[in-house]
Design a protein around this motif. Structure first.
Motif, mmCIF file in Angstrom:
data_model
loop_
_atom_site.group_PDB
_atom_site.id
_atom_site.type_symbol
_atom_site.label_atom_id
_atom_site.label_comp_id
_atom_site.label_asym_id
_atom_site.label_seq_id
_atom_site.Cartn_x
_atom_site.Cartn_y
_atom_site.Cartn_z
ATOM 1 N N ILE A 1 2.967 -1.490 4.068
ATOM 2 C CA ILE A 1 2.747 -0.010 3.721
ATOM 3 C C ILE A 1 3.980 0.684 3.590
ATOM 4 O O ILE A 1 4.928 0.558 4.446
ATOM 5 C CB ILE A 1 1.924 0.356 5.047
ATOM 6 N N THR B 1 0.814 -1.301 -0.096
ATOM 7 C CA THR B 1 -0.177 0.036 -0.065
ATOM 8 C C THR B 1 0.966 1.222 -0.013
ATOM 9 O O THR B 1 1.832 1.342 0.778
ATOM 10 C CB THR B 1 -0.808 -0.178 1.266
ATOM 11 N N LEU C 1 1.592 7.041 11.157
ATOM 12 C CA LEU C 1 1.232 5.901 11.208
ATOM 13 C C LEU C 1 1.737 4.732 11.874
ATOM 14 O O LEU C 1 0.972 4.146 12.603
ATOM 15 C CB LEU C 1 1.214 5.629 9.647
ATOM 16 N N HIS D 1 4.813 10.871 7.342
ATOM 17 C CA HIS D 1 3.762 10.066 7.037
ATOM 18 C C HIS D 1 3.940 8.697 7.834
ATOM 19 O O HIS D 1 3.109 8.312 8.713
ATOM 20 C CB HIS D 1 3.228 9.807 5.653
ATOM 21 N N TYR E 1 -3.262 1.872 -3.178
ATOM 22 C CA TYR E 1 -3.249 3.350 -2.661
ATOM 23 C C TYR E 1 -4.105 3.708 -1.770
ATOM 24 O O TYR E 1 -5.299 3.528 -1.624
ATOM 25 C CB TYR E 1 -3.396 4.006 -4.073
ATOM 26 N N ARG E 2 -3.488 4.583 -0.963
ATOM 27 C CA ARG E 2 -4.368 5.508 0.203
ATOM 28 C C ARG E 2 -3.704 6.786 0.331
ATOM 29 O O ARG E 2 -2.367 7.027 0.453
ATOM 30 C CB ARG E 2 -4.187 4.831 1.351
ATOM 31 N N TYR E 3 -4.522 7.816 0.526
ATOM 32 C CA TYR E 3 -4.295 9.171 0.863
ATOM 33 C C TYR E 3 -3.844 8.986 2.295
ATOM 34 O O TYR E 3 -4.611 8.225 3.073
ATOM 35 C CB TYR E 3 -5.125 10.004 0.727
ATOM 36 N N ILE E 4 -3.150 9.900 2.907
ATOM 37 C CA ILE E 4 -2.781 9.666 4.442
ATOM 38 C C ILE E 4 -3.776 10.031 5.084
ATOM 39 O O ILE E 4 -3.841 9.045 6.141
ATOM 40 C CB ILE E 4 -1.762 10.755 4.553
ATOM 41 N N VAL F 1 1.025 5.041 0.355
ATOM 42 C CA VAL F 1 0.332 6.164 1.273
ATOM 43 C C VAL F 1 1.196 7.615 0.833
ATOM 44 O O VAL F 1 2.099 7.668 0.887
ATOM 45 C CB VAL F 1 0.423 5.822 2.825
ATOM 46 N N ASP F 2 0.187 8.326 0.654
ATOM 47 C CA ASP F 2 0.772 9.657 0.227
ATOM 48 C C ASP F 2 -0.422 10.628 0.335
ATOM 49 O O ASP F 2 -1.399 10.443 0.897
ATOM 50 C CB ASP F 2 1.104 9.871 -1.180
ATOM 51 N N MET G 1 -6.002 6.479 5.115
ATOM 52 C CA MET G 1 -5.202 5.497 5.603
ATOM 53 C C MET G 1 -5.391 5.487 7.221
ATOM 54 O O MET G 1 -5.474 4.408 7.675
ATOM 55 C CB MET G 1 -3.810 5.800 5.278
ATOM 56 N N ALA H 1 5.527 4.822 3.045
ATOM 57 C CA ALA H 1 5.065 5.776 3.281
ATOM 58 C C ALA H 1 6.646 6.976 3.357
ATOM 59 O O ALA H 1 7.562 6.577 3.655
ATOM 60 C CB ALA H 1 4.501 6.140 4.569
#
Length: 373
Positions: free
Chosen positions: A252, A200, A262, A258, A232-235, A202-203, A238, A254
């Motif tokens: 994950i 994943t 997390l 970030h 994909y995930r936006y922070i 993350v951004d 996420m 990042a």
């Protein structure tokens, strides 16, 4: 994390640089070293020497130097570094920043990949309902050398009115963390929910070009790993999804800040920072530490949770095993992991941070007994 990139062979012995640090650092590192010694003795593994070194906020107060050059050199020359925790809230450098041996080691040894495993060992210690041991198991790979933190010592304060710290994302740095993360996913057991190996990314690529660049390079590197599912995930999303569906995540990746945020959220899901080990990996060099801080309010009381440090010790042995093709160290690492899992699953010995009564030393002793059983 366990890819062998060095081509090194098995050694006759290893030297570990130990930095106890500040606050609860000396207390938890003592239990970490104790568990590592027990596992090495139980398996008859290759000998390991521990060299204790000076450094930290307390050392800064006494000498005006936070990280003596001889300590840093010993860390560079060692086979691995084992750190307790460093820094105290009231101790600042002239520029207002705190003391961090971890930061200096990451920068000075180019430890570009922070590896933060998140594992639930006992359903009683998670704030989430209906979660069984093992149902939360993922790894956060935090880019350790760039992002917003890279400008820590290079920010600008203009006329006491405006402060600026630039964000740094390079192709070289992002490519190497993506390859590291994909390799980690390739060697993972897969997400607990479905057993699928996925990475994943993350951004916040919908907002800043630096994060769009981060995601672009993720996609480029992903083409070489068709066996790993892309995700994909936006922070912000996420943070939500880690709480709602943690069992879906496997590995994950990042940006520095970030990944830092997390990691703490992940620890909260499995009982707190006392259960959060970490590794900081470079090329042929590595440092291992619990993800928690120095907790000065409980220092010296023998109540800190040493599990994160003990598990970090297992990560250290496993990394050394991979670097040097030394199966005896991998076996010792497995003994520690198994002992921690057994002790926590039984739940008879728990520290005060999760409602138990065990001291730091008693927790360490319980793990050692399980190793030696």
């Amino acid at each position: 994390m366990m890819q062998d990139r060095s081509g090194k062979g098995k050694k006759r012995g290893y030297r570990i640089a130990v930095l106890p640090g500040d606050g609860i650092g000396p207390e938890v590192i003592r239990e970490g070293v104790k568990a590592v010694r027990a596992a090495l003795g139980r398996t008859g593994a290759t000998p390991v020497e521990f060299q204790e070194l000076a450094g930290g906020a307390d050392h800064y107060l006494k000498t005006g130097i936070d990280f003596p050059e001889e300590s840093m050199k010993a860390c560079r020359d060692a086979d691995a570094v084992f750190l307790g925790a460093s820094g105290l809230p009231e101790v600042e450098k002239p520029d207002g920043t705190g003391i961090s041996l971890a930061w200096d080691l990451r920068k000075g040894m180019d430890l570009f990949a922070a590896v933060r495993p998140v594992t639930l060992f006992n359903s009683r210690i998670t704030p989430l309902s209906k979660r069984k041991a093992g149902s939360i198991r993922f790894t956060i790979i935090r880019e350790n050398s760039e992002g917003i933190y890279a400008s820590r010592y290079n920010g600008t304060l203009l006329h006491d009115e405006v402060a600026v710290n630039p964000m740094i994302v390079t192709r070289k740095g992002t490519e190497r963390i993506m390859r590291f993360a994909f390799e980690t996913a390739r060697n993972s057991p897969g997400a607990p929910a479905d057993g699928r190996r996925r990475l994943t990314c993350v951004d916040k690529s919908n907002v800043l070009v630096c994060w769009a660049f981060f995601r672009k390079i993720y996609d480029e590197i992903a083409s070489g790993y068709p066996d790993i599912e892309k995700d994909y995930r936006y922070i912000d999303a996420m943070a939500l999804h880690m709480v709602q569906q943690p069992e879906r995540f496997d590995v994950i990746v990042a940006e520095n800040q970030h990944g830092d945020v997390l990691s703490d959220l992940g620890a909260a899901l499995v009982g707190g920072l006392g259960f959060a080990p970490s590794a900081n990996i470079g090329i042929g060099r590595a440092m291992f530490e619990p993800a928690h801080g120095t907790a000065p309010t409980i220092a010296g009381q023998n109540i800190a949770n040493p599990i994160a440090t003990i598990l970090s010790g297992a990560m250290m042995l496993r990394w050394l095993a991979s670097e040097h093709r030394d199966a005896s160290l991998a076996k010792a690492a497995g003994l520690i992991d198994g002992a921690v899992a057994a002790v926590l699953e039984r739940g008879k010995v728990l520290t005060v941070d999760v409602g138990g009564k065990a001291t730091t030393e008693a927790m360490g002793n319980a793990v050692v007994r399980a190793i030696e059983a």
